[in-house]
Design a protein around this motif. Sequence first.
Motif, PDB file in Angstrom:
ATOM      1  N   ALA A 132      41.917  87.835  31.924  1.00  0.00           N
ATOM      2  CA  ALA A 132      41.520  89.084  32.576  1.00  0.00           C
ATOM      3  C   ALA A 132      42.301  90.289  32.049  1.00  0.00           C
ATOM      4  O   ALA A 132      41.994  91.428  32.407  1.00  0.00           O
ATOM      5  N   PHE A 133      43.292  90.072  31.193  1.00  0.00           N
ATOM      6  CA  PHE A 133      44.109  91.170  30.665  1.00  0.00           C
ATOM      7  C   PHE A 133      43.353  91.919  29.569  1.00  0.00           C
ATOM      8  O   PHE A 133      42.571  91.344  28.815  1.00  0.00           O
ATOM      9  N   ASP A 134      43.636  93.232  29.464  1.00  0.00           N
ATOM     10  CA  ASP A 134      43.119  93.996  28.329  1.00  0.00           C
ATOM     11  C   ASP A 134      43.722  93.477  27.025  1.00  0.00           C
ATOM     12  O   ASP A 134      43.054  93.432  25.998  1.00  0.00           O
ATOM     13  N   GLU A 135      44.986  93.109  27.058  1.00  0.00           N
ATOM     14  CA  GLU A 135      45.666  92.533  25.893  1.00  0.00           C
ATOM     15  C   GLU A 135      46.262  91.198  26.286  1.00  0.00           C
ATOM     16  O   GLU A 135      47.377  91.129  26.831  1.00  0.00           O
ATOM     17  N   PRO A 136      45.539  90.097  26.066  1.00  0.00           N
ATOM     18  CA  PRO A 136      46.039  88.784  26.463  1.00  0.00           C
ATOM     19  C   PRO A 136      46.952  88.127  25.436  1.00  0.00           C
ATOM     20  O   PRO A 136      47.459  87.041  25.691  1.00  0.00           O
ATOM     21  N   PHE A 137      47.158  88.776  24.282  1.00  0.00           N
ATOM     22  CA  PHE A 137      47.998  88.176  23.249  1.00  0.00           C
ATOM     23  C   PHE A 137      49.476  88.483  23.502  1.00  0.00           C
ATOM     24  O   PHE A 137      49.826  89.560  23.977  1.00  0.00           O
ATOM     25  N   HIS A 138      50.328  87.521  23.166  1.00  0.00           N
ATOM     26  CA  HIS A 138      51.763  87.763  23.125  1.00  0.00           C
ATOM     27  C   HIS A 138      52.259  87.315  21.767  1.00  0.00           C
ATOM     28  O   HIS A 138      51.617  86.491  21.090  1.00  0.00           O
ATOM     29  N   GLY A 139      53.398  87.860  21.331  1.00  0.00           N
ATOM     30  CA  GLY A 139      53.868  87.539  19.996  1.00  0.00           C
ATOM     31  C   GLY A 139      55.376  87.541  19.896  1.00  0.00           C
ATOM     32  O   GLY A 139      56.067  88.181  20.693  1.00  0.00           O
ATOM     33  N   VAL A 140      55.863  86.820  18.912  1.00  0.00           N
ATOM     34  CA  VAL A 140      57.287  86.792  18.617  1.00  0.00           C
ATOM     35  C   VAL A 140      57.474  86.866  17.100  1.00  0.00           C
ATOM     36  O   VAL A 140      56.568  86.560  16.326  1.00  0.00           O
ATOM     37  N   VAL A 141      58.662  87.295  16.709  1.00  0.00           N
ATOM     38  CA  VAL A 141      59.067  87.247  15.301  1.00  0.00           C
ATOM     39  C   VAL A 141      60.323  86.397  15.223  1.00  0.00           C
ATOM     40  O   VAL A 141      61.269  86.593  15.993  1.00  0.00           O
ATOM     41  N   ALA A 142      60.326  85.441  14.316  1.00  0.00           N
ATOM     42  CA  ALA A 142      61.480  84.575  14.112  1.00  0.00           C
ATOM     43  C   ALA A 142      61.647  84.357  12.612  1.00  0.00           C
ATOM     44  O   ALA A 142      60.803  84.783  11.813  1.00  0.00           O
ATOM     45  N   GLU A 143      62.730  83.696  12.240  1.00  0.00           N
ATOM     46  CA  GLU A 143      62.974  83.413  10.837  1.00  0.00           C
ATOM     47  C   GLU A 143      62.934  81.909  10.582  1.00  0.00           C
ATOM     48  O   GLU A 143      63.361  81.118  11.421  1.00  0.00           O
ATOM     49  N   VAL A 144      62.417  81.558   9.418  1.00  0.00           N
ATOM     50  CA  VAL A 144      62.485  80.177   8.941  1.00  0.00           C
ATOM     51  C   VAL A 144      63.147  80.200   7.565  1.00  0.00           C
ATOM     52  O   VAL A 144      63.200  81.247   6.906  1.00  0.00           O
ATOM     53  N   ASP A 145      63.629  79.056   7.151  1.00  0.00           N
ATOM     54  CA  ASP A 145      64.293  78.945   5.849  1.00  0.00           C
ATOM     55  C   ASP A 145      63.295  78.408   4.829  1.00  0.00           C
ATOM     56  O   ASP A 145      62.844  77.262   4.927  1.00  0.00           O
ATOM     57  N   GLY A 146      62.959  79.229   3.846  1.00  0.00           N
ATOM     58  CA  GLY A 146      61.998  78.822   2.828  1.00  0.00           C
ATOM     59  C   GLY A 146      62.636  78.404   1.524  1.00  0.00           C
ATOM     60  O   GLY A 146      61.918  78.292   0.510  1.00  0.00           O
ATOM     61  N   ALA A 147      63.947  78.146   1.493  1.00  0.00           N
ATOM     62  CA  ALA A 147      64.637  77.872   0.237  1.00  0.00           C
ATOM     63  C   ALA A 147      64.066  76.651  -0.483  1.00  0.00           C
ATOM     64  O   ALA A 147      63.792  76.695  -1.697  1.00  0.00           O
ATOM     65  N   ARG A 148      63.884  75.564   0.247  1.00  0.00           N
ATOM     66  CA  ARG A 148      63.384  74.343  -0.402  1.00  0.00           C
ATOM     67  C   ARG A 148      61.942  74.531  -0.869  1.00  0.00           C
ATOM     68  O   ARG A 148      61.583  74.126  -1.982  1.00  0.00           O
ATOM     69  N   ALA A 149      61.111  75.157  -0.037  1.00  0.00           N
ATOM     70  CA  ALA A 149      59.714  75.385  -0.409  1.00  0.00           C
ATOM     71  C   ALA A 149      59.607  76.307  -1.616  1.00  0.00           C
ATOM     72  O   ALA A 149      58.771  76.093  -2.507  1.00  0.00           O
ATOM     73  N   TYR A 150      60.458  77.314  -1.665  1.00  0.00           N
ATOM     74  CA  TYR A 150      60.445  78.248  -2.800  1.00  0.00           C
ATOM     75  C   TYR A 150      60.814  77.520  -4.094  1.00  0.00           C
ATOM     76  O   TYR A 150      60.147  77.687  -5.128  1.00  0.00           O
ATOM     77  N   ALA A 151      61.853  76.721  -4.036  1.00  0.00           N
ATOM     78  CA  ALA A 151      62.280  75.986  -5.230  1.00  0.00           C
ATOM     79  C   ALA A 151      61.207  75.003  -5.683  1.00  0.00           C
ATOM     80  O   ALA A 151      60.940  74.867  -6.892  1.00  0.00           O
ATOM     81  N   GLN A 152      60.574  74.333  -4.735  1.00  0.00           N
ATOM     82  CA  GLN A 152      59.526  73.384  -5.081  1.00  0.00           C
ATOM     83  C   GLN A 152      58.312  74.087  -5.671  1.00  0.00           C
ATOM     84  O   GLN A 152      57.681  73.577  -6.607  1.00  0.00           O
ATOM     85  N   ALA A 153      57.967  75.252  -5.122  1.00  0.00           N
ATOM     86  CA  ALA A 153      56.829  76.013  -5.643  1.00  0.00           C
ATOM     87  C   ALA A 153      57.084  76.424  -7.088  1.00  0.00           C
ATOM     88  O   ALA A 153      56.200  76.292  -7.956  1.00  0.00           O
ATOM     89  N   LYS A 154      58.275  76.927  -7.365  1.00  0.00           N
ATOM     90  CA  LYS A 154      58.601  77.357  -8.721  1.00  0.00           C
ATOM     91  C   LYS A 154      58.606  76.181  -9.690  1.00  0.00           C
ATOM     92  O   LYS A 154      58.129  76.291 -10.831  1.00  0.00           O
ATOM     93  N   ALA A 155      59.132  75.056  -9.250  1.00  0.00           N
ATOM     94  CA  ALA A 155      59.169  73.867 -10.111  1.00  0.00           C
ATOM     95  C   ALA A 155      57.770  73.356 -10.414  1.00  0.00           C
ATOM     96  O   ALA A 155      57.507  72.824 -11.501  1.00  0.00           O
ATOM     97  N   ALA A 156      56.847  73.541  -9.455  1.00  0.00           N
ATOM     98  CA  ALA A 156      55.477  73.066  -9.627  1.00  0.00           C
ATOM     99  C   ALA A 156      54.584  74.097 -10.309  1.00  0.00           C
ATOM    100  O   ALA A 156      53.414  73.812 -10.585  1.00  0.00           O
ATOM    101  N   GLY A 157      55.111  75.295 -10.544  1.00  0.00           N
ATOM    102  CA  GLY A 157      54.322  76.344 -11.168  1.00  0.00           C
ATOM    103  C   GLY A 157      53.263  76.933 -10.263  1.00  0.00           C
ATOM    104  O   GLY A 157      52.232  77.428 -10.733  1.00  0.00           O
TER     105      GLY A 157
END
Length: 210
Positions: A21-46
Motif C-alpha cells: 500500500a506504500f507509494d514507495e515499497p522498496f527499501h535498500g542498503v549499500v554494503a561492501e564485498v571483497d572482489g579480490a579473488r573474483a578479479y584475479a580469476q577473471a583476469k587469469a581467464a581473460g
Amino acid sequence: MKQLIDLSTWNRREHFAFFSAFDEPFHGVVAEVDGARAYAQAKAAGESFFQRYLHAALRAINQLEALRYRIENGQVVCYDQIHASATLLRPDHTFAFSFVPFAEQAADFAPGLQREMAAVEQSSGLRLSPDSARLDVIHFSALPWVQFTSLSHARHFAHPDSVPKISIGRYCRQGEALLLPVSVHVHHGLADGYHVGLFLEAFQQELDRE
C-alpha cells in the motif's frame, strides 16, 4: 516456470499487504564485498570483471526464494529461475537495456552476455522490448566510475514494480582486499533486511568460488 503463492497461508501475507500500500515499497542498503579473488580469476581467464560479478550475483539470487518472488496482477509468484536485465554501455556513453539469460556455469553464461553486449553496441536508444519488461529478472547496473556509499533509482510510482535492483560501484583496494560497493533495493512486501543479508553472504561466497 513459476509457482503461485497462496496468500491465505503465506507467513508474509500481512507484510505484503502492508508494504504494497506504500507509494514507495522498496527499501535498500549499500554494503561492501571483497572482489579480490573474483578479479584475479577473471583476469587469469581473460574475461571481464563485470561478467564475473554479474554471474556471481545471478548465482546468488537464484539460491534465495525471497528474491525470486514477484508481484503479478496483485498476486505473488515465485519464479524457478531469475535472469538479468542489465544496463549495458555503448562507446558513445549511452546505455541500453538487455536481457542476459542465466546459466549455472560461467562458460554457458558468457555467450549470452557477449551477444547482448554486441547487440547494444550496434543499436541506439533504450532497446525497450518485451524482454526489458520481464519480471523473472533482476535489474542490474554497474557504475565503475563511482565508489558510491549511497544510491537511489528513478522510479515511476504508478507502475507496479517488484523487481530487485542491484548496482555495483567502483572498487577500492584495501590491503589484499578489493572492496566493491553493492547497492541492493528490494520490495519490502517480499523481502526484508534479513534476505538482503543472505544475498550479500551468498554473493561473497560466489565471488570467492574457484
